[in-house]
Design an enzyme around this catalytic site. Structure first.
Site, PDB file in Angstrom:
ATOM      1  N   ASP A   1       0.809  -1.217   0.000  1.00 48.38           N
ATOM      2  CA  ASP A   1       0.000   0.000   0.000  1.00 48.38           C
ATOM      3  C   ASP A   1       0.846   1.271   0.000  1.00 48.38           C
ATOM      4  OD1 ASP A   1      -2.277  -1.500  -0.073  1.00 48.38           O
ATOM      5  OD2 ASP A   1      -2.740  -1.303   2.056  1.00 48.38           O
TER       6      ASP A   1
ATOM      7  N   HIS B   1       0.778  -7.948   0.514  1.00 48.16           N
ATOM      8  CA  HIS B   1      -0.460  -8.719   0.639  1.00 48.16           C
ATOM      9  C   HIS B   1      -1.214  -8.796  -0.676  1.00 48.16           C
ATOM     10  CE1 HIS B   1      -1.625  -4.488   1.292  1.00 48.16           C
ATOM     11  NE2 HIS B   1      -2.744  -4.835   0.688  1.00 48.16           N
TER      12      HIS B   1
ATOM     13  N   ARG C   1     -18.459 -10.616  -2.085  1.00 49.21           N
ATOM     14  CA  ARG C   1     -17.660 -10.183  -0.933  1.00 49.21           C
ATOM     15  C   ARG C   1     -17.739  -8.660  -0.811  1.00 49.21           C
ATOM     16  NH1 ARG C   1     -12.310  -8.232  -0.104  1.00 49.21           N
ATOM     17  NH2 ARG C   1     -11.010  -9.364   1.419  1.00 49.21           N
TER      18      ARG C   1
END
Length: 315
Positions: free
Chosen positions: A228, A284, A294
């Site tokens: 990120d 990740h 989802r």
């Protein structure tokens, strides 16, 4: 001379044995033909069942490189924190004393946001995304910037829909959004031993809806591994609030921290907050969603006030 009484003509022993062999052979040949159809049906059923079981097992074992589940869907975690060494990513950015990560790691909690709150805020996402939605598998709704997935593009829902927005959302929706953001901010500050007042909400902060539809653009390919801090720059702390349940609402779609030989995964659960420092120490990705839908919210924080954004306001 009296006539002699004769019995039935004698048949050579070899001929009788041949007849018995022919009779037995006929019986043996007829039995398999009579049993052939149900036998084939049984075999076909067994093969079909084996294929179904394999596909089901394969769908549940999506990633064989995941070595450890750090948060299972069925658990209710008051708080679980794993500290990891900080990467050097933060050195390339301006440091803010008392906020820029010196303690790095990842945490999970199920007691900050209730499942009822998660259901309420999911309805906000559903209302907003009903106005559009991606042609691919991943759609986003950003209440701050107004970005909304529509087809293969994005529109600004505040400009695109104008005054109609007030018929979709309510002041209560935005109040709930703000309250949840504050709870997550306090949770992160406490876990990393910093003051919540030094954290600033930053962009992009957004709802995501992911299903198994084939990707149409690069924006739909959510499953690639990334960092990120490298991707967004302003991120120092990242959090995700899950709004649906793994293996109940969808299959696949687990969150995976990438570590050589020992990947760690978080199974989404409605109301679960997963948070972590945003540098390379927390590389990740998200597994591909195989079925169902989802829902989650990504909420990001920065230590740099110049990169801060305000809470969204219904105008």
């Amino acid at each position: 001379m009296a006539p002699q009484r004769r019995g039935p003509p004698r048949v050579p022993e070899g001929s009788r044995a041949a007849e018995r062999r022919r009779a037995n052979s006929t019986k043996k040949d007829s039995l398999p033909r009579e049993a052939q159809t149900p036998c084939l049906r049984t075999v076909a059923l067994a093969v079909s069942l084996a294929v179904v079981m394999f596909l089901l097992w394969n769908s549940l074992q999506v990633e064989d490189d995941v070595a450890e589940v750090v948060a299972r869907r069925g658990e209710v975690l008051e708080g679980r924190f794993i500290e990891v060494p900080c990467s050097e990513d933060y050195d390339g950015h301006r440091r803010f004393e008392g906020c820029t990560p010196r303690k790095c790691g990842r945490g999970v909690t199920d007691v900050v946001i209730t499942r009822e709150e998660a259901e309420q805020i999911r309805r906000i996402a559903e209302k907003g995304l009903s106005l559009g939605g991606s042609d691919g598998g991943a759609s986003i709704l950003d209440l701050h910037s107004g970005a909304l997935s529509v087809g293969k593009h994005f529109v600004n829902l505040y400009r695109y829909f104008g005054d109609k927005i007030q018929n979709i959302f309510s002041e209560e929706d935005f109040r709930l959004y703000r309250d949840i953001r504050q709870k997550v901010q306090l949770t992160i500050a406490k876990a990393f031993g910093i003051s919540a007042s030094l954290l600033y909400l930053t962009k992009p902060t957004f709802f995501s809806r992911i299903n198994s539809t084939e990707a149409q653009t690069a924006h739909d390919e959510y499953w690639h591994a990334h960092v990120d801090k490298v991707t967004y720059g302003s991120f120092d702390y990242t959090s995700l609030l899950y709004l649906s349940d793994y293996l109940e609402d969808f299959g696949g779609g687990r969150f995976v921290f990438m570590e050589e030989g020992s990947n760690k995964t978080v199974e989404p659960r409605a109301g679960r907050v997963s948070f972590f420092t945003s540098g390379s120490e927390n590389l990740h990705r998200v597994e591909k969603v195989l079925w169902g839908t989802r829902y989650a919210i990504t909420i990001a924080f920065t230590c740099n006030p110049d990169h801060g954004i305000e809470d969204p306001v219904l105008t």
